[in-house]
Design an enzyme around this catalytic site. Structure first.
Site, PDB file in Angstrom:
ATOM      1  N   GLU A 109       0.833  -1.211   0.000  1.00 28.61           N
ATOM      2  CA  GLU A 109       0.000   0.000   0.000  1.00 28.61           C
ATOM      3  C   GLU A 109       0.865   1.257   0.000  1.00 28.61           C
ATOM      4  O   GLU A 109       0.517   2.257  -0.625  1.00 28.61           O
ATOM      5  CB  GLU A 109      -0.942  -0.027   1.214  1.00 28.61           C
ATOM      6  CG  GLU A 109      -2.015  -1.101   1.082  1.00 28.61           C
ATOM      7  CD  GLU A 109      -2.869  -1.203   2.324  1.00 28.61           C
ATOM      8  OE1 GLU A 109      -2.330  -1.541   3.397  1.00 28.61           O
ATOM      9  OE2 GLU A 109      -4.077  -0.957   2.227  1.00 28.61           O
ATOM     10  N   GLU A 129      -3.887  -9.301   3.984  1.00 30.09           N
ATOM     11  CA  GLU A 129      -4.653  -8.934   5.182  1.00 30.09           C
ATOM     12  C   GLU A 129      -5.792  -9.907   5.464  1.00 30.09           C
ATOM     13  O   GLU A 129      -6.074 -10.223   6.611  1.00 30.09           O
ATOM     14  CB  GLU A 129      -5.199  -7.510   5.046  1.00 30.09           C
ATOM     15  CG  GLU A 129      -4.152  -6.419   5.188  1.00 30.09           C
ATOM     16  CD  GLU A 129      -3.424  -6.101   3.894  1.00 30.09           C
ATOM     17  OE1 GLU A 129      -3.448  -6.911   2.960  1.00 30.09           O
ATOM     18  OE2 GLU A 129      -2.785  -5.035   3.846  1.00 30.09           O
TER      19      GLU A 129
HETATM   20  N1  T1G Z   1       4.787  -7.399  11.578  1.00 29.14           N
HETATM   21  C1  T1G Z   1       5.610  -7.732  12.593  1.00 29.14           C
HETATM   22  N2  T1G Z   1       6.513  -8.748  12.530  1.00 29.14           N
HETATM   23  C2  T1G Z   1       6.566  -9.436  11.383  1.00 29.14           C
HETATM   24  C3  T1G Z   1       5.729  -9.141  10.273  1.00 29.14           C
HETATM   25  C4  T1G Z   1       4.813  -8.065  10.406  1.00 29.14           C
HETATM   26  N3  T1G Z   1       4.003  -7.710   9.408  1.00 29.14           N
HETATM   27  N4  T1G Z   1       6.033 -10.037   9.286  1.00 29.14           N
HETATM   28  C5  T1G Z   1       7.008 -10.826   9.764  1.00 29.14           C
HETATM   29  N5  T1G Z   1       7.320 -10.476  11.018  1.00 29.14           N
HETATM   30  C6  T1G Z   1       8.334 -11.096  11.862  1.00 29.14           C
HETATM   31  C7  T1G Z   1       8.004 -12.551  12.145  1.00 29.14           C
HETATM   32  O1  T1G Z   1       7.112 -12.647  13.237  1.00 29.14           O
HETATM   33  C8  T1G Z   1       9.381 -13.089  12.477  1.00 29.14           C
HETATM   34  O2  T1G Z   1       9.690 -12.637  13.780  1.00 29.14           O
HETATM   35  C9  T1G Z   1      10.300 -12.321  11.543  1.00 29.14           C
HETATM   36  O3  T1G Z   1       9.564 -11.129  11.156  1.00 29.14           O
HETATM   37  C10 T1G Z   1      10.629 -13.099  10.290  1.00 29.14           C
HETATM   38  O4  T1G Z   1       9.365 -13.496   9.738  1.00 29.14           O
HETATM   39  C11 T1G Z   1      -2.498  -1.619   7.072  1.00 29.14           C
HETATM   40  C12 T1G Z   1      -3.159  -3.863   8.340  1.00 29.14           C
HETATM   41  C13 T1G Z   1       7.077 -11.422   5.236  1.00 29.14           C
HETATM   42  C14 T1G Z   1       6.572 -13.591   4.063  1.00 29.14           C
HETATM   43  O5  T1G Z   1       0.633 -10.368   6.691  1.00 29.14           O
HETATM   44  O6  T1G Z   1       4.006 -13.299   5.719  1.00 29.14           O
HETATM   45  O7  T1G Z   1      -0.250  -4.524   6.597  1.00 29.14           O
HETATM   46  O8  T1G Z   1       9.602 -14.850  14.989  1.00 29.14           O
HETATM   47  O9  T1G Z   1       9.841 -15.941  10.086  1.00 29.14           O
HETATM   48  O10 T1G Z   1       9.490 -16.918   6.611  1.00 29.14           O
HETATM   49  O11 T1G Z   1      -3.393  -2.858   5.313  1.00 29.14           O
HETATM   50  O12 T1G Z   1       6.842 -12.956   7.698  1.00 29.14           O
HETATM   51  O13 T1G Z   1      11.770 -13.977  14.090  1.00 29.14           O
HETATM   52  O14 T1G Z   1      10.645 -12.835  16.043  1.00 29.14           O
HETATM   53  O15 T1G Z   1       7.794 -15.147   8.775  1.00 29.14           O
HETATM   54  O16 T1G Z   1      10.983 -15.097   5.591  1.00 29.14           O
HETATM   55  C15 T1G Z   1       0.268  -7.659   6.410  1.00 29.14           C
HETATM   56  C16 T1G Z   1       3.245 -11.239   7.428  1.00 29.14           C
HETATM   57  C17 T1G Z   1       0.189  -7.107   7.797  1.00 29.14           C
HETATM   58  C18 T1G Z   1       2.957 -10.298   6.259  1.00 29.14           C
HETATM   59  C19 T1G Z   1       8.539 -13.378   5.612  1.00 29.14           C
HETATM   60  N6  T1G Z   1       1.523  -8.347   6.267  1.00 29.14           N
HETATM   61  N7  T1G Z   1       4.572 -11.789   7.327  1.00 29.14           N
HETATM   62  O17 T1G Z   1       8.499 -14.754   5.878  1.00 29.14           O
HETATM   63  O18 T1G Z   1      10.133 -14.841   7.847  1.00 29.14           O
HETATM   64  S1  T1G Z   1      -1.368  -6.323   8.040  1.00 29.14           S
HETATM   65  C20 T1G Z   1       1.592  -9.691   6.435  1.00 29.14           C
HETATM   66  C21 T1G Z   1       4.826 -12.826   6.471  1.00 29.14           C
HETATM   67  C22 T1G Z   1      -1.269  -4.884   7.134  1.00 29.14           C
HETATM   68  C23 T1G Z   1      -2.344  -2.868   6.260  1.00 29.14           C
HETATM   69  C24 T1G Z   1      -2.530  -4.118   7.020  1.00 29.14           C
HETATM   70  C25 T1G Z   1       6.220 -13.359   6.511  1.00 29.14           C
HETATM   71  C26 T1G Z   1       7.084 -12.921   5.349  1.00 29.14           C
HETATM   72  P1  T1G Z   1      10.477 -13.637  14.796  1.00 29.14           P
HETATM   73  P2  T1G Z   1       9.218 -14.968   9.143  1.00 29.14           P
HETATM   74  P3  T1G Z   1       9.828 -15.487   6.436  1.00 29.14           P
END
Ligand code: T1G
Length: 696
Positions: A109, A129
């Site tokens: 976004e 999301e």
């Molecule tokens: N926020 C906080 N921490 C996050 C994070 C996030 N969005 N994504 C990953 N982490 C942390 C995860 O917990 C782990 O931490 C470390 O990063 C490595 O992640 C306004 C409301 C990006 C594909 O849904 O899908 O935006 O355990 O082990 O396998 O519209 O992380 O090491 O302490 O998963 O390489 C939308 C979620 C949010 C993406 C990478 N975004 N993340 O995968 O590493 S809502 C998501 C993932 C939003 C807006 C809305 C995956 C990844 P720790 P990992 P990975």
């Protein structure tokens, strides 16, 4: 000019170009500090008369993985992301974004609010999301349909799928692809804007037509899915707001987003997201894993073939052992079929398959396992058979080889004692089909060495499995709890509910399949063998239901025999097997049971209370480290409804006191089966929750 490395946002200027660099490891999540830094950076560069073009890029593995999930459920902190992005879009100076790595949610976004976008090779974008029970809440539902075809925007927003950068370019999400580093691409892109070769425009100003038919069709399709979750349907409703002027559309999107933010589904889905990461936190995490470069699998049955397939897909050469040459060949053919299936499903390329097959050796010679780093035994679930094999492995395998057993319930301590190297023995319990199911129960025996446990975690990561640490007990975490709550279903069947009603009630609750349909799928003979094995130890006061035994005695094992509880002559329908219905009635009569009515709610309440009770015992005994480990087992191995977050996450919604009241009520029917787990009593007395135990 550049600021210190610790700031989540760094500003640099190169002549007339202002560079904004996001640097908030590990994934540049858009937390409050980063949002503030981004807002300040835009203001600073807009105020700098020397600057003509602004470019945003990210350090590390991606531009940004989106909003900071850890902030959800907490009071919002200014500046809010939608406001920051609106400021970027309103910027007088052109602002471009460089998308690299896996840029998702608010990260995409952010890019959509810029005036042009550049992708790097290998990047993937998406708006996941809805997989968290939310919808794109920072303009994604209003901007994406202004950049790409409406049907494509609806698909990406309502599915949450990731889009490879080439497809993103084709659709119009990014304007060009540049094979450079994010910073180089930012500079080159800014220069292209300055010299006019990269056009820029405010996304909000692009006109768009709403096709209500597409909205209706998508909504209808999503309503038919099981379970019909709110988030994807509301996300499509948000897209429909593009019919309004942009600012009003944003407001409507925000309102729908906030509705979802308060929903229990959001809590459950984020708990499920966190659970997959929490289970990596094990006591042995600091131990040095052993190198696994080659593996051996003993047993070419369904499990052995699935495990061999999964190892090959992880790039690990496999020597597959079977007892006879023709069985070795048959096993190799089965692995080939699995790999061909993976190619067909787009999970693997044809050359990847060929490479994997070239790394597979099928033989009858156990001594060919002498040099391998890891052996996984997947033979018949009989202790004497395993004892013989582990005794031989002890003599054949090199020092330091990890000796894994895929047993689904046998005592791994006893198996380890069959060798002179119990420290190298570990349970690696895969779930069928082993090359598809993500769960791997890692059973740590008393003498298993920490580095062997760490090796299992490293192996699971390579196999893209979710490893959960289990202690030794009959059935470990999942099958032990399953054995308990399956009885609740059998008791309801004997007492008057039909197996069709029980399955349907639990499928309406959110399970992919009800327990009787699952039994037919897995094979009723498996449970039959377990019940026979356990018969000598069955307490006399335990109520035993013989319906499944009667069905099995007819050779009706479910799908694999064409009939079980249901008939399988027509794959499209699921018809009750009339002979099974007759057996139910006969067994009720024989047991002197007067059948009574059960409501769907009662069926679900009993089934879930039984599951939660045994899960609480498994946590109490330390077989599972924490409640979240049990949740992960059921989310990734047993088709538990993801939006409920797992059995013990769901238990917190009911609360320990209400669960105790239910058990007390049921105990009047069967005091032996319905007992209050001490941990539930403790939570009720202390006012704590299973979520609290996860933090201990
Ligand atoms: N926020 C906080 N921490 C996050 C994070 C996030 N969005 N994504 C990953 N982490 C942390 C995860 O917990 C782990 O931490 C470390 O990063 C490595 O992640 C306004 C409301 C990006 C594909 O849904 O899908 O935006 O355990 O082990 O396998 O519209 O992380 O090491 O302490 O998963 O390489 C939308 C979620 C949010 C993406 C990478 N975004 N993340 O995968 O590493 S809502 C998501 C993932 C939003 C807006 C809305 C995956 C990844 P720790 P990992 P990975």
């Amino acid at each position: 000019m550049s600021q210190s490395e610790t700031m989540p946002v760094r500003v640099e200027t190169e002549g007339e170009i202002g560079l904004i660099c996001l640097n908030n490891p590990p994934v540049n999540a858009l937390g409050a500090a980063l949002r503030q830094g981004l807002s300040d950076a835009i203001d600073t560069l807009n105020a700098d008369p020397q600057i003509r073009v602004i470019a945003i890029h990210g350090e590390g593995r991606a531009l940004s993985a989106g909003a900071d999930i850890r902030e959800f459920g907490k009071p919002p902190v200014e500046p809010r992301l939608p406001d920051v992005l609106d400021r970027i879009e309103a910027s007088d100076k052109p602002v471009i974004a460089v998308v690299h790595g896996t840029t998702l949610g608010g990260g995409l976004e952010l890019a959509l609010s810029c005036h042009a976008r550049i992708g790097l090779p290998g990047a993937r974008v998406g708006l996941p999301e809805v997989t968290l029970g939310l919808l794109p809440g920072a303009g994604g539902t209003q901007r994406l349909p202004r950049l790409i075809a409406l049907d494509k925007a609806i698909d990406i927003i309502s599915s949450g799928r990731q889009v490879p950068i080439d497809e993103a370019k084709e659709l119009g999400i990014v304007d060009r692809i540049d094979d450079a580093t994010p910073r180089e691409a930012a500079l080159a892109g800014a220069k292209a804007v300055r010299d006019g070769s990269l056009p820029t425009r405010r996304t909000a100003e692009i006109s768009v037509d709403l096709d209500p038919a597409l909205i209706e069709a998508a909504t209808e399709r999503l309503r038919k899915k099981r379970p019909a979750l709110a988030a994807p349907i509301k996300a499509v409703e948000a897209v429909a707001q593009i019919a309004k002027p942009f600012a009003e559309g944003l407001k409507a999107e925000r309102a729908l987003f906030m509705e979802l933010m308060d929903s229990p589904d959001r809590q459950g889905l984020i708990h499920a997201f966190n659970a997959e990461r929490a289970v990596k936190r094990i006591p042995e995490a600091q131990a040095e894993p052993r190198k696994i470069e080659t593996a051996g699998v003993i047993g070419g049955g369904t499990m052995g073939v699935g495990i061999a397939t999964a190892l090959l897909q992880a790039g690990i050469p496999v020597t597959l052992i079977e007892m006879a040459p023709e069985r070795a060949e048959a096993a190799k053919a089965a692995v080939t079929r699995n790999l061909d299936g993976a190619v067909k499903r787009g999970k693997m390329t044809a050359e990847g398959r060929d490479k994997a097959l070239a790394a597979l050796t099928a033989t009858t010679k156990l001594e060919s396992l002498a040099p391998v780093d890891l052996v996984i035994e997947a033979v018949f679930e009989e202790m004497s058979v395993k004892a013989e094999i582990f005794g031989k492995l002890d003599r054949i395998c090199k020092a330091g080889a990890v000796l894994g057993t895929n047993t689904s319930y046998l005592d791994v301590n006893a198996i380890a004692e069959m060798t002179s190297r119990p420290q190298d023995v570990i349970g690696l319990h895969f779930f069928s089909p082993a090359h598809v199911m993500r769960l791997l129960e890692v059973v740590v025996a008393d003498k298993t060495a920490p580095e062997v446990v760490a090796t299992a975690w490293a192996l699971a990561a390579r196999m893209k499995k979710v490893a959960v640490r289990s202690g030794v007990c009959d059935g470990f975490i999942g099958n032990r709890i399953l054995a308990h709550y399956r009885k609740a279903a059998d008791y309801m069947l004997l007492d008057g509910a039909s197996f069709e009603q029980i399955d349907r009630a639990l499928e309406d609750f959110g399970f992919a399949m009800g327990p009787f349909a699952v039994g037919d799928l897995a094979g009723l003979d498996i449970g039959w063998a377990t019940r026979k094995r356990k018969a000598p130890d069955r307490p006399p006061e335990e109520r035993y239901v013989t319906i499944a035994d009667r069905i099995c005695e007819n050779g009706w094992f479910g799908r694999k025999t064409g009939r079980g509880y249901y008939l399988y002559d027509d794959p499209k329908t699921r018809k009750p097997n009339p002979d099974a219905v007759a057996i139910v009635e006969a067994e009720r009569k024989a047991a002197g049971v007067t059948p009574r009515e059960f409501s769907d709610e009662d069926i679900t309440a009993r089934y879930m209370t039984a599951m939660i009770s045994e899960a609480a015992r498994v946590v109490q005994e330390g077989v599972a480290q924490r409640p979240v480990d049990v949740d992960a087992v059921f989310l990734f191995g047993y088709g538990f409804p993801r939006h409920l977050g797992g059995p013990l996450n769901y238990a917190d919604r009911i609360g320990p006191k209400a669960l105790i009241e239910r058990i007390e009520a049921y105990a009047s029917e069967d005091a032996h089966y319905w007992q209050i787990p001490p941990l539930l009593r403790e939570l009720a007395d202390t006012g704590r929750s299973f979520a609290d135990l996860n933090k201990d």
